[in-house]
Design a protein around this motif. Structure first.
Motif, PDB file in Angstrom:
ATOM      1  N   ASP A   1       0.801  -1.219   0.000  1.00  0.00           N
ATOM      2  CA  ASP A   1       0.000   0.000   0.000  1.00  0.00           C
ATOM      3  C   ASP A   1       0.837   1.274   0.000  1.00  0.00           C
ATOM      4  N   ARG A   2       1.978   1.255   0.710  1.00  0.00           N
ATOM      5  CA  ARG A   2       2.702   2.502   0.933  1.00  0.00           C
ATOM      6  C   ARG A   2       4.197   2.402   0.687  1.00  0.00           C
ATOM      7  N   GLY A   3       4.656   1.251   0.228  1.00  0.00           N
ATOM      8  CA  GLY A   3       6.085   1.054   0.054  1.00  0.00           C
ATOM      9  C   GLY A   3       6.644   1.664  -1.221  1.00  0.00           C
ATOM     10  N   HIS A   4       7.948   1.719  -1.282  1.00  0.00           N
ATOM     11  CA  HIS A   4       8.651   2.138  -2.485  1.00  0.00           C
ATOM     12  C   HIS A   4       8.234   1.240  -3.643  1.00  0.00           C
ATOM     13  N   PRO A   5       8.191   1.758  -4.876  1.00  0.00           N
ATOM     14  CA  PRO A   5       7.786   0.924  -6.008  1.00  0.00           C
ATOM     15  C   PRO A   5       8.580  -0.364  -6.160  1.00  0.00           C
ATOM     16  N   ASP A   6       9.834  -0.378  -5.710  1.00  0.00           N
ATOM     17  CA  ASP A   6      10.606  -1.621  -5.768  1.00  0.00           C
ATOM     18  C   ASP A   6       9.917  -2.730  -4.985  1.00  0.00           C
ATOM     19  N   TYR A   7       9.108  -2.355  -3.998  1.00  0.00           N
ATOM     20  CA  TYR A   7       8.356  -3.328  -3.205  1.00  0.00           C
ATOM     21  C   TYR A   7       6.895  -3.395  -3.627  1.00  0.00           C
ATOM     22  N   SER A   8       6.278  -2.236  -3.826  1.00  0.00           N
ATOM     23  CA  SER A   8       4.830  -2.227  -4.055  1.00  0.00           C
ATOM     24  C   SER A   8       4.447  -2.848  -5.399  1.00  0.00           C
ATOM     25  N   LEU A   9       5.243  -2.620  -6.448  1.00  0.00           N
ATOM     26  CA  LEU A   9       4.881  -3.155  -7.754  1.00  0.00           C
ATOM     27  C   LEU A   9       4.867  -4.685  -7.790  1.00  0.00           C
ATOM     28  N   PRO A  10       5.869  -5.381  -7.250  1.00  0.00           N
ATOM     29  CA  PRO A  10       5.793  -6.848  -7.244  1.00  0.00           C
ATOM     30  C   PRO A  10       4.638  -7.403  -6.414  1.00  0.00           C
ATOM     31  N   LEU A  11       4.090  -6.581  -5.519  1.00  0.00           N
ATOM     32  CA  LEU A  11       2.985  -7.036  -4.673  1.00  0.00           C
ATOM     33  C   LEU A  11       1.618  -6.666  -5.257  1.00  0.00           C
ATOM     34  N   THR A  12       1.594  -6.181  -6.476  1.00  0.00           N
ATOM     35  CA  THR A  12       0.341  -5.745  -7.093  1.00  0.00           C
ATOM     36  C   THR A  12      -0.734  -6.817  -7.034  1.00  0.00           C
TER      37      THR A  12
END
Length: 625
Positions: free
Chosen positions: A167-178
C-alpha cells in the motif's frame, strides 16, 4: 560510475546470469517442487542445489572469525537509498534519502543462494507449502525468530509488512505485490500469502526476500520519510551510532536469533559496519588513502590508473585487486525522458545517441578500460544478436504494427565512431535525423515549427559526470541542440530523479539471473511510467513492451525465458528509450590488507560486507590491529 541495483532485497546483491545456469535441467516452473508438501526452498527452474539437511552455503568460510570494523563505501544500493547523504532511516518508502545497507537490519522469509541463479532457502520461514492452484503459499515461521528488543517475530508482523509495503512502500516493493490479494496470519507461526492468479509463477521468488517489519514499531511510529528513529529490526545487524547525512554504523547483534541457521553460517562476520557519506569523490579517496575508509570499488578509471601511488599502497598496506564481475544482466545507460515532448520522436533520441563518441571518451577518460554497452541486458544470454530467431519472431510478429521496423532486422547497435571526438559522419547523420523529425536549423539552434528550441539537459550529481558528458554536450550543440549539464546536490538529484524532473539522466542497474515480470515492470512497463520513484526513467509506455514483459512472465522454461528476454531487448534497443553507454568486466576493488575472504567468489553475488572477515594477523602487520 556508481552502480544502482534494482533489487532492494535483504540479499540484494544475490544476482546471477542465465548463462551460468547450464548445469540446471530446464523444466516447468517449480516442476520439481510438489504442491501440498512443505519444502525448504524454491527454485524457478530445475532442482535445488542444497538439500533439506544442508549446513551452510558452499561459498562461505564457516570458520571465519567474528569481530572488527569494516568501514567501506558501498558500490550499489536500492529503493530510496543514496551514497551521498541521508535524511531518513526508512529505506522502504518512495520519498526521502536513506542510508545504504539498512536492509541488513531486517530478516525475510527466505534468502537467495549466491551460487544458484534463482534459488531461495528458508530464513524466518523454515519451509513453505504451495497450494494446488499455485496461487497460495503457506509459510511455517520459526518460533525462535525475534526482533532486537526480544519480542517475538510472528506471522502477524509478516502479514502486516506485506500489506504495508504493497500500500505505501517504495515501487521496488509495491509493484511486485500488485497481485497479492491477502496476507493472513493463520496463527503466530503460520503465514499465508494469497495471489490473484495474475502474478507470474516467479513473483514469489522476489516477494519472499522482502523485509519483515515490526507491526508494533510502525504502529507507534510513522511509516514515511520523516522517520529518523532507528527502526526495530530482527537481523544480524542493528543501527548503532550515526550522524545524519554524514555516517552510520551498523552493530552486529551478539545474540542474534538466526546466527546458526544454515543460510547464515559463515556470514555477517564483522562486529561493526560503518558507512561514510561523501559529496565529493576526491574527499572519499583521500579518506581511503588515510585508512579512514578500508574498502572501496574504484569507478574512476583515471584514479585506478594513475593515483594508486600513495605511501600506504607503495608499502603494501593497500591492495588493488580485480575480482570477476557476476555474469549478471546489467544495464548502464542514459534515459531520454519521453515525458518531455521534444524526445517523443525516436529519431531525436537516435540523434542524441549519435553525438556520444565512446571511442574518444574511452581513450581520454577511461584509460582504455570499459567496453561499449549495446544491450539493456549486457553480460548475459539475454542480449539480442543478429536477426530474430523464429522463436523471437513468433513473439514479435503479432505486435508488428506496434513495433519499429528495426526490431525485425539486425539487433540495433551503437555505431563505432572514428574516435576523433567529433565524428563528422555521425554528426551529419544526427543532423539529418533531426531535420526528418521536424527540427530545422535556425542560426545556432534547431527549432520546431513554432520556433522553439530543442533543449536537452543532463542532470548529474557529481563533477566527474560533468567532465565525461561535456564532449557529448558539445557535439549536441554542434548539430543545433540546446544542450547543457546541470549539476545539483544529492537531495535535489534524488528528488528530481524520483519525480522524473529531468531531460537526460544516466544510471547503472543489475537484474536478477532469472528476471520476473515484476522486475521488468519496474523498468519498462506502462504501469510504472507514472509511478514516482519507479525505475522507468524514460517514461516507456508501450503496449508492445508490456506484451513482451508478459511473455517473460509466462516463460515455462529457461529456453523460452531467454527467447522472450532477447525479443524484449531487441525492441528496447530499436526504440532507443535508453542509450547504452559502457560496462566493466570486473570489480576494481581496493582495500587495506587486513581482511580475509573466501577463495572462490560466488558466481551470483559479491556482498563483501557479508562474506569477508577481519584478519587480526594481517591487521597487525600493517599497524591496523
Amino acid at each position: 560510475m556508481r552502480q544502482q541495483t534494482m533489487l532492494p532485497r535483504r540479499n540484494f546483491l544475490a544476482l546471477g546470469a542465465a548463462a551460468a545456469a547450464t548445469s540446471l535441467v530446464p523444466g516447468k516452473v517449480f516442476a520439481a517442487i510438489p504442491t501440498g508438501v512443505k519444502v525448504h526452498g524454491l527454485s524457478a527452474f530445475g532442482d535445488l542445489k542444497y538439500k533439506p539437511d544442508f549446513t551452510h552455503f558452499d561459498y562461505v568460510n564457516v570458520d571465519a572469525p567474528q569481530g572488527g570494523t569494516f568501514n567501506f563505501l558501498p558500490p550499489n544500493w536500492g529503493s530510496n537509498q543514496t551514497p551521498l547523504t541521508f535524511s531518513t532511516l526508512n529505506s522502504f518508502v518512495p520519498k526521502g534519502d536513506s542510508p545504504q545497507r539498512m536492509e541488513m537490519c531486517f530478516d525475510s522469509l527466505m534468502v537467495r543462494a549466491l551460487d544458484e541463479p534463482d534459488a531461495v532457502y528458508g530464513l524466518v520461514a523454515d519451509g513453505v507449502t504451495i497450494s494446488d492452484d499455485r496461487n497460495g503459499f503457506t509459510f511455517s515461521l520459526r518460533p525462535q525468530a525475534r526482533f532486537h528488543d526480544g519480542t517475538p517475530l510472528t506471522a502477524e508482523d509478516a502479514a502486516f509488512s506485506f500489506k504495508l509495503l504493497k500500500d505505501r512502500g517504495h515501487p521496488d516493493y509495491s509493484l511486485p505485490l500488485t497481485h497479492l490479494n491477502d496476507a493472513v496470519a493463520v496463527d503466530a507461526h503460520t503465514l499465508q500469502l494469497k495471489f490473484s492468479g495474475k502474478q507470474t509463477s516467479r513473483t514469489i521468488l522476489n516477494v519472499v526476500q522482502f523485509p519483515i517489519l515490526s507491526k508494533a514499531f510502525y504502529t507507534a511510529n510513522p511509516f514515511d520519510s520523516s522517520q529518523m528513529n532507528p527502526p526495530l529490526g530482527s537481523s544480524a545487524y542493528k543501527v548503532g551510532r550515526w550522524s545524519a547525512g554524514t555516517w552510520i554504523e551498523y552493530e552486529r547483534v551478539p545474540d542474534y536469533w538466526g546466527n546458526d541457521l544454515p543460510v547464515n553460517r559463515g556470514q555477517n562476520n564483522f562486529g561493526r559496519i560503518r558507512i561514510e557519506f561523501y559529496q565529493d569523490r576526491n574527499a572519499a579517496f583521500e579518506a581511503f588513502k588515510k585508512g579512514e575508509i578500508l574498502y572501496k570499488e574504484e569507478f574512476i578509471s583515471r584514479v585506478w590508473a594513475t593515483q594508486y601511488n600513495f605511501p600506504a599502497f607503495t608499502s603494501g598496506k593497500v591492495v588493488k585487486h580485480e575480482f570477476p564481475a557476476e555474469t549478471v544482466p546489467s544495464m548502464q545507460a542514459t534515459a531520454v525522458n519521453q515525458r518531455r515532448a521534444q524526445f517523443q520522436d525516436p529519431r531525436v533520441r537516435q540523434a542524441i545517441a549519435l553525438c556520444f563518441d565512446f571511442e574518444w571518451t574511452r581513450r581520454n577518460f577511461f584509460y582504455g578500460s570499459y567496453e561499449r554497452s549495446q544491450s539493456c541486458f549486457e553480460k548475459s544470454d539475454f542480449r539480442a544478436a543478429g536477426t530474430p530467431s523464429p522463436e523471437e519472431l513468433a513473439l514479435l510478429e503479432p505486435l508488428l504494427d506496434k513495433l519499429p521496423p528495426e526490431a525485425f532486422g539486425e539487433a540495433v547497435t551503437q555505431p563505432a565512431s572514428d574516435g576523433s571526438g567529433r565524428d563528422r559522419k555521425q554528426l551529419g547523420k544526427a543532423a539529418k535525423l533531426l531535420a526528418e523529425a521536424g527540427w530545422k536549423r535556425s542560426g545556432d539552434f534547431v527549432v520546431n515549427d513554432k520556433g522553439g528550441r530543442l533543449p536537452a539537459e543532463f542532470l548529474v550529481d557529481d563533477e566527474t559526470f560533468v567532465q565525461v558528458y561535456s564532449p557529448w554536450v558539445a557535439n549536441m550543440k554542434a548539430i543545433g541542440i540546446d544542450a547543457s549539464i546541470r549539476l545539483v546536490d544529492s537531495a535535489q538529484y534524488q528528488l528530481r530523479q524520483s519525480t522524473f524532473d529531468f531531460d537526460l539522466i544516466s544510471a547503472a542497474f543489475s537484474f536478477s539471473a532469472t528476471p520476473t515480470r515484476d522486475d521488468l515492470e519496474i523498468f519498462f512497463h506502462s504501469r510504472s511510467a507514472a509511478i514516482s520513484g519507479s525505475r522507468n526513467l524514460p517514461g516507456i509506455a508501450s503496449p508492445a513492451i508490456d506484451a513482451l514483459i508478459d511473455a517473460v512472465g509466462a516463460a515455462k522454461d529457461r529456453e523460452s525465458l531467454t527467447v522472450a528476454m532477447r525479443a524484449l531487448d531487441r525492441v528496447l534497443r530499436a526504440r532507443r528509450d535508453w542509450i547504452p553507454s559502457w560496462y566493466l568486466a570486473n570489480h576494481r576493488s581496493a582495500y587495506w590488507d587486513m581482511f580475509g575472504f573466501p577463495e572462490q567468489k560466488p558466481d551470483f553475488g559479491f556482498p563483501v560486507e557479508s562474506l569477508w572477515w577481519f584478519d587480526k594477523g594481517k591487521a597487525a602487520k600493517i599497524g591496523k590491529a
